[in-house]
Every structure is written in structure tokens, then in C-alpha cells.
Design an enzyme around this catalytic site. Structure first.
Site, PDB file in Angstrom:
ATOM      1  CB  THR A  35     -17.376   3.798   1.673  1.00 41.68           C
ATOM      2  OG1 THR A  35     -17.280   4.105   3.054  1.00 41.68           O
ATOM      3  CG2 THR A  35     -17.382   4.786   1.054  1.00 41.68           C
ATOM      4  CD  GLU A  86     -14.897   6.812  -1.164  1.00 42.92           C
ATOM      5  OE1 GLU A  86     -14.528   6.030  -1.777  1.00 42.92           O
ATOM      6  OE2 GLU A  86     -14.883   7.097  -0.073  1.00 42.92           O
ATOM      7  CE  LYS A  99       3.428   6.519   8.681  1.00 41.10           C
ATOM      8  NZ  LYS A  99       2.393   6.038   8.888  1.00 41.10           N
ATOM      9  CD1 TRP A 149       7.322   6.473   5.770  1.00 40.59           C
ATOM     10  CD2 TRP A 149       6.022   6.982   3.802  1.00 40.59           C
ATOM     11  NE1 TRP A 149       6.514   7.723   6.232  1.00 40.59           N
ATOM     12  CE2 TRP A 149       5.835   7.778   4.916  1.00 40.59           C
ATOM     13  CE3 TRP A 149       5.483   6.809   2.709  1.00 40.59           C
ATOM     14  CZ2 TRP A 149       5.009   8.735   4.753  1.00 40.59           C
ATOM     15  CZ3 TRP A 149       4.661   7.886   2.552  1.00 40.59           C
ATOM     16  CH2 TRP A 149       4.290   8.868   3.386  1.00 40.59           C
TER      17      TRP A 149
HETATM   18  P1  ADP Z   1     -13.088   0.628   0.999  1.00 43.22           P
HETATM   19  O1  ADP Z   1     -12.453   2.170   0.982  1.00 43.22           O
HETATM   20  O2  ADP Z   1     -14.226   1.156   2.028  1.00 43.22           O
HETATM   21  O3  ADP Z   1     -12.402  -0.532   1.332  1.00 43.22           O
HETATM   22  P2  ADP Z   1     -13.261   0.674  -1.836  1.00 43.22           P
HETATM   23  O4  ADP Z   1     -13.895  -0.597  -2.383  1.00 43.22           O
HETATM   24  O5  ADP Z   1     -13.734   1.883  -2.286  1.00 43.22           O
HETATM   25  O6  ADP Z   1     -13.954   0.406  -0.310  1.00 43.22           O
HETATM   26  O7  ADP Z   1     -11.756   0.576  -1.936  1.00 43.22           O
HETATM   27  C1  ADP Z   1     -10.800   1.697  -2.314  1.00 43.22           C
HETATM   28  C2  ADP Z   1      -9.396   1.417  -2.079  1.00 43.22           C
HETATM   29  O8  ADP Z   1      -8.961  -0.104  -2.235  1.00 43.22           O
HETATM   30  C3  ADP Z   1      -8.498   2.304  -2.622  1.00 43.22           C
HETATM   31  O9  ADP Z   1      -8.509   3.677  -1.858  1.00 43.22           O
HETATM   32  C4  ADP Z   1      -7.067   1.487  -2.315  1.00 43.22           C
HETATM   33  O10 ADP Z   1      -6.758   1.691  -1.070  1.00 43.22           O
HETATM   34  C5  ADP Z   1      -7.834   0.083  -2.511  1.00 43.22           C
HETATM   35  N1  ADP Z   1      -7.583  -0.298  -3.784  1.00 43.22           N
HETATM   36  C6  ADP Z   1      -8.284  -0.446  -4.684  1.00 43.22           C
HETATM   37  N2  ADP Z   1      -7.691  -0.980  -5.965  1.00 43.22           N
HETATM   38  C7  ADP Z   1      -6.439  -1.106  -5.716  1.00 43.22           C
HETATM   39  C8  ADP Z   1      -5.235  -1.649  -6.499  1.00 43.22           C
HETATM   40  N3  ADP Z   1      -5.321  -2.040  -7.683  1.00 43.22           N
HETATM   41  N4  ADP Z   1      -3.884  -1.879  -5.751  1.00 43.22           N
HETATM   42  C9  ADP Z   1      -3.890  -1.261  -4.458  1.00 43.22           C
HETATM   43  N5  ADP Z   1      -4.988  -0.852  -3.669  1.00 43.22           N
HETATM   44  C10 ADP Z   1      -6.124  -0.833  -4.231  1.00 43.22           C
END
Ligand code: ADP
Length: 542
Positions: A186, A331, A439, A444
Site C-alpha cells: 500500500t 487491498e 467534524k 460532518w
Molecule cells: P493508499 O490507501 O495507500 O493511498 P490506494 O491506492 O490503495 O493506496 O488508495 C485507496 C484509497 O484511495 C481508497 O481507500 C480511497 O480513500 C481513495 N480512492 C480511490 N479511488 C477513489 C475515488 N474514485 N474517489 C475517492 N477516493 C478514492
């Protein structure tokens, strides 16, 4: 009673075998680190992937050993995808934009035994190779002639030398489909990087799912350019889905600026592309500046962070390109949801359709999802109730590599750390990451909503909304803004722009202009770093 069908394992090697047999003349075009354009076919790639497998056998790498890559999107990286996993080893793609110390940490944590890297990353490898004690073979992805003299890296081989003498035939092992195929960490936006270990089965199922019409809808008639790197969740699975569909593949190499990407798209008649919003920002900026149009591009997947509605409209209205807004995670291999309309939406006016297209879309078959409240109770899918998003499915992580962080699941569901609503049709709207939600006075505020509005202002190039401590309200939002080059914008003008678009209490208390917002290794805004840069800031009136 058991079903009576054949039990053939789902293996990554079967994807490249299929592409070779039935799409053997399908093209793979790469911009190389060397600067030139390289062309060959799936049949050529399959031959060289088998040579990679033979070279790994010669190294005596046991099944399950990790082979790291530090490489751009290109044909040699593609060959490693298949040669490494197909032969039973684990392909470990590493993000070269991480700090070299983190790269070394990840190589050691993964216990990589061989490491293949692009010429671009030689300085990183020079700096860290001595600290990576498990690596037995370093391979630089170029011809022998291109290897600089005196690298100081013991036993360094050029990739072309490494595979040159190897046999072009190889019997892919009949692996257990649940055996590990690739390892991806990640990006560590929310803590230490953790490894996610995909299996052959999970990757092949994901490849099938990604090809479906309401997902990427890839076919043998497409020309596909993944701008999203092959080290960012396997370029969202495109190298696998491409082999399963026989589409033309176009790899941009290291040249990810707007001009280079645009020229490659035009030259190779690209119909489909994929990347994070910041990349498209550069491409659209270049096109606007030079009055350019796409001749063949008709759709693009945008995900990794929320795609601002202004970008979705710009693609559609100015360039006739459909944005497929997608949500996923490392994940999740990574696809979770992707946005396309349903039949009943086609008669809606364009503004209503846009509202739907700005959501993160509906779940891909194979992904189950729910939202829960603080006590873990399921919330209704009414498009209003918002709660933490949990997911489960055959390409979603069960536990992290080496059991890091303990059992991540809650009753079999993976908590995503995202806050969302889901409507009756399954459209997911990500409000925020749980740690980014602001918050204020017990209510929110979605930082994504505030950013999306700011991004719709013509003078704004990038915007990040942060919650700042407030003695009375807990937190109040501020908007941090990078202006477009030469654009005029005052604090008051931007605050006035929010009027009527948000409730009064949701409008930021302040505008902070900065030259740049720090971006992480996968092109996402790094709010933690930004917050550090703003240490000492106090809200107006405090
Ligand atoms: P990291 O979690 O380490 O940044 P990832 O590439 O796995 O790496 O990121 C996943 C996260 O990215 C998601 O849990 C979400 O918060 C955000 N994310 C991914 N795609 C979108 C999207 N289209 N809109 C909003 N958030 C997104």
C-alpha cells in the site's frame, strides 16, 4: 452432489498463453526509457516471458521467492509480469517514487531475491543495494551497451544479456490457483506500507471482471494506454485484462507529461486510457493551452482519488470522452466500483446524468459492500445515510503479508477506512477518508465536496480542504489552493464562489494560497505533509 465440470486452475500463465495463441499479432507499443518507441506483439512477449522464466530457474529461485521490479510501464516490465508469476515466483512491484530508504525497507521486508530496475532508477539502486542483503541478482532493464560503466553494483546484468541465451520454450507449472502471484505494498498514505499478496486466482478473476461492459469494457478492437503505473496496483490490472482480451497495449514509459501522453495517444490511435486525476490535469492543461483535440480516445478510467466533476465535464463537453469514475484500493486488486449509467438514466437531462457520473459508481460483480455506523450496524442503501464502507470478495485482502497489523477483517469484511453513502441502485458516493472528514459542531463536512467546488473555479489548478482545530466548533474547514499559471484569484472571490453551492456552515473559513500541494508516490495529495507545512497556522479571528 458435485458438479461434473473440469477443474482447471486459474493461472496467470494461461493469460499469456491465450494472448499468444489467439492474439499473437496483437501489438504492444512502448516508449522506452532510452526515448525511442519499441513495437512488438503478444507472441513476441510470450517468447521472452518464457526466457525470463528460464533465467529465474537458472538463478535457482525457489517457488514463492520474490522478484522485485522498479520500473515504468513498458514491454520488459510486461514480460516480467508473466515470466515471474507464471513460473511460480512472486512479482513484487515497487513504487520508485518512494524515498530510497523506504524502497530499501520494502525490498528487505519482502525479502526480494532478484531485482529488475529501469535505467532511470540506477541512482536509487546505487544508494541502497548494499543495504538489500537478500538480493542475489540485480538486473538493469536495457541492452548491455546502455549499462553505464562502474555502477559499483556487484554482478549487475543487463536484462537483454540475462535472457538472451535462454530457451524460448518453458512448461508453465500447474500451480495451485491459490498460490501467491504478486505482492504490492500500500502506498502508506495512512501509515507504514503493508504488503498485499495477490493469488493467481484473485488476479485472473479480477481480469475477467475488469473486462465486463459496465467495468472497463475492453476488447480486441481497443488500443489501451495505462498511464497508471504498473507499480500502482498492477496498473489496475490492465496488463492481465489486456492479455485476456487481446487489445493493443500502449505503454508510456517514463514520459508522463501532457505533451508526451497526448502525442502517444494520437500516434497509436488510443481509444481507452486510465490514470489518477493529477495526470489528467496535466494532459488537459496541455490540450487547452494548444487547442488540441483527441481523434480516437473515447473513454478513460479515472480513480485513485476523487475525480472532480469539473474534470468529468471537461472531458465530456469539450473532448467527447466518457470518464469512468472508479473507486478501489491496493487491498482490492484494486477494482471495487466503476461508474456507468443504467438504461433508466438515459432519458435524464445532462445535469442529472452528470450527478450520477460523479459518484464512484456501482460495485463490480464479485465485490460485496455495506456501510455501517459507529456501532457496526448496517446502514440503509438510501443514498443519504453515511457510514464506514466495508467490502468482501474473492480479490479482496484477507490478511496482510507476514500477518502485519493482525487480522484486518471484521466478521469477514474488510474495513476500507472510507466514509460513503450507497443508493438503492448501488451507486457509491465516497464522502471522505474517515481521517479526512471534517467534524464541525457535531456535523460532518466532506473535504471532497469542498475540493470539487473549488476545482470548478476556472482559476484553480489544485485544491485541498483541511479541518483546522477550533475551540468552539472542534474543527473548521480551510481550503488550500494552487492557482493556475497567470490566473487572478483573491480569497474573497473564492469564498464567494462557494455561496449557494454549500450550506453556509460548510463553507471554508479561510483560503490559503500555496505554490504547490505535496503529492504522494501515486499522485495523490498528501494532506499529512500539507498539514505539517501549515504548522503554526491559526484560523482567522482566533
Ligand atoms: P493508499 O490507501 O495507500 O493511498 P490506494 O491506492 O490503495 O493506496 O488508495 C485507496 C484509497 O484511495 C481508497 O481507500 C480511497 O480513500 C481513495 N480512492 C480511490 N479511488 C477513489 C475515488 N474514485 N474517489 C475517492 N477516493 C478514492
Amino acid at each position: 452432489m458435485q458438479g461434473q465440470m473440469q477443474d482447471r486452475p486459474l493461472l496467470i500463465s494461461s493469460l499469456i498463453d491465450f494472448a499468444e495463441r489467439f492474439h499473437g499479432d496483437g501489438e504492444i507499443v512502448s516508449r522506452r526509457v532510452e526515448g525511442d518507441i519499441h513495437r512488438y506483439t503478444y507472441a513476441d512477449a510470450a517468447v521472452r516471458a518464457r526466457q525470463v522464466a528460464n533465467a529465474l530457474d537458472r538463478l535457482d529461485l525457489a517457488a514463492g521467492s520474490r522478484v522485485g521490479t522498479l520500473a515504468w510501464n513498458g514491454y520488459r516490465h510486461f514480460e516480467l509480469y508473466y515470466g515471474v508469476s507464471g513460473s511460480g515466483r512472486i512479482l513484487h512491484t515497487i513504487n520508485p517514487r518512494l524515498h530510497p530508504e523506504q524502497v530499501a525497507w520494502i525490498i528487505n521486508h519482502a525479502e526480494d531475491e532478484a531485482l529488475c530496475f529501469d535505467l532511470t532508477f540506477l541512482p536509487i539502486i546505487k544508494a541502497i543495494h548494499a543495504a538489500c542483503r537478500r538480493v542475489r541478482q540485480w538486473v538493469i532493464l536495457c541492452d548491455r551497451d546502455a549499462v553505464p560503466a562502474d555502477t559499483g553494483i556487484p554482478g549487475l546484468l543487463s536484462y537483454e544479456d540475462w535472457i538472451a541465451g535462454e530457451a524460448t520454450s518453458y512448461d508453465w507449472p500447474d500451480l495451485d490457483e491459490d498460490s501467491a502471484a504478486c505482492l504490492c505494498y500500500t502506498s502508506g498514505t495512512t501509515g507504514n506500507p503493508k504488503g498485499v499478496l495477490y493469488s493467481h486466482r484473485s488476479s485472473v478473476l479480477h481480469a475477467y471482471a475488469a473486462a465486463m461492459p459496465d467495468v472497463m469494457c475492453l476488447s480486441a478492437r481497443d488500443s489501451v494506454l495505462p498511464v497508471v503505473p504498473m507499480f500502482h496496483v498492477n496498473a489496475w490490472g490492465i496488463p492481465y485484462t489486456a492479455a485476456a482480451t487481446g487489445c493493443k497495449l500502449v505503454f508510456p514509459g517514463p514520459a508522463l507529461d501532457g505533451k508526451s501522453v497526448y502525442e502517444l495517444m494520437e500516434a497509436e490511435k488510443v481509444t481507452f486510457a486510465a490514470g489518477v486525476p493529477t495526470v489528467w490535469q496535466m494532459l488537459l492543461g496541455h490540450m487547452q493551452q494548444h487547442g488540441l483535440r483527441f481523434s480516437t480516445l473515447n473513454r478513460t478510467v479515472i480513480g485513485g482519488s476523487a475525480c472532480p466533476p469539473a474534470m468529468i465535464s471537461a472531458f465530456k463537453d469539450t473532448y467527447g470522452v466518457t470518464v469512468l469514475h472508479a473507486w478501489g484500493m491496493t487491498e482490492m486488486s484494486p477494482l471495487g466500483t466503476l461508474c456507468t449509467l443504467k438504461n433508466k438514466h438515459l432519458a435524464l437531462p445532462p445535469e442529472e446524468q452528470l450527478k450520477i457520473l460523479c459518484t464512484q459508481g456501482r460495485p463490480v460483480f464479485g465485490v460485496d459492500m455495506k456501510i455501517v455506523d459507529d456501532a457496526g450496524h448496517a446502514l440503509p442503501h438510501d443514498g443519504v445515510a453515511q457510514g464506514e464502507l466495508l467490502v468482501r470478495g474473492p480479490w479482496i485482502v484477507r490478511e496482510y503479508f507476514k500477518g502485519e497489523g493482525g487480522d484486518p477483517l471484521i466478521d469477514g469484511w474488510f474495513p476500507t477506512g472510507d466514509v460513503a453513502t450507497i443508493d438503492a441502485d448501488g451507486y457509491l458516493h465516497i464522502t471522505d477518508r474517515s481521517k479526512d472528514v471534517i467534524k464541525s459542531g457535531g456535523e460532518w463536512i466532506s473535504s471532497i465536496d469542498v475540493e470539487n467546488i473549488a476545482m470548478a473555479h476556472p482559476a484553480v489548478a489544485m485544491a485541498a480542504c483541511l479541518g483546522m482545530r477550533h475551540p468552539k466548533w472542534d474543527e473548521r474547514p480551510v481550503i488550500v489552493v494552487v492557482k493556475k499559471p497567470d490566473a487572478e484569484l483573491t480569497r474573497e472571490q473564492l469564498l464567494a464562489f462557494f455561496l449557494g453551492k454549500l450550506s453556509k456552515w460548510q463553507i471554508p473559513d479561510d483560503v490559503i494560497f500555496v505554490d504547490a500541494i505535496p503529492l504522494g508516490a501515486t499522485g495523490k495529495m498528501q494532506k499529512i505533509k500539507l498539514r505539517e507545512q501549515l504548522a503554526g497556522y491559526t484560523l482567522p479571528g482566533l
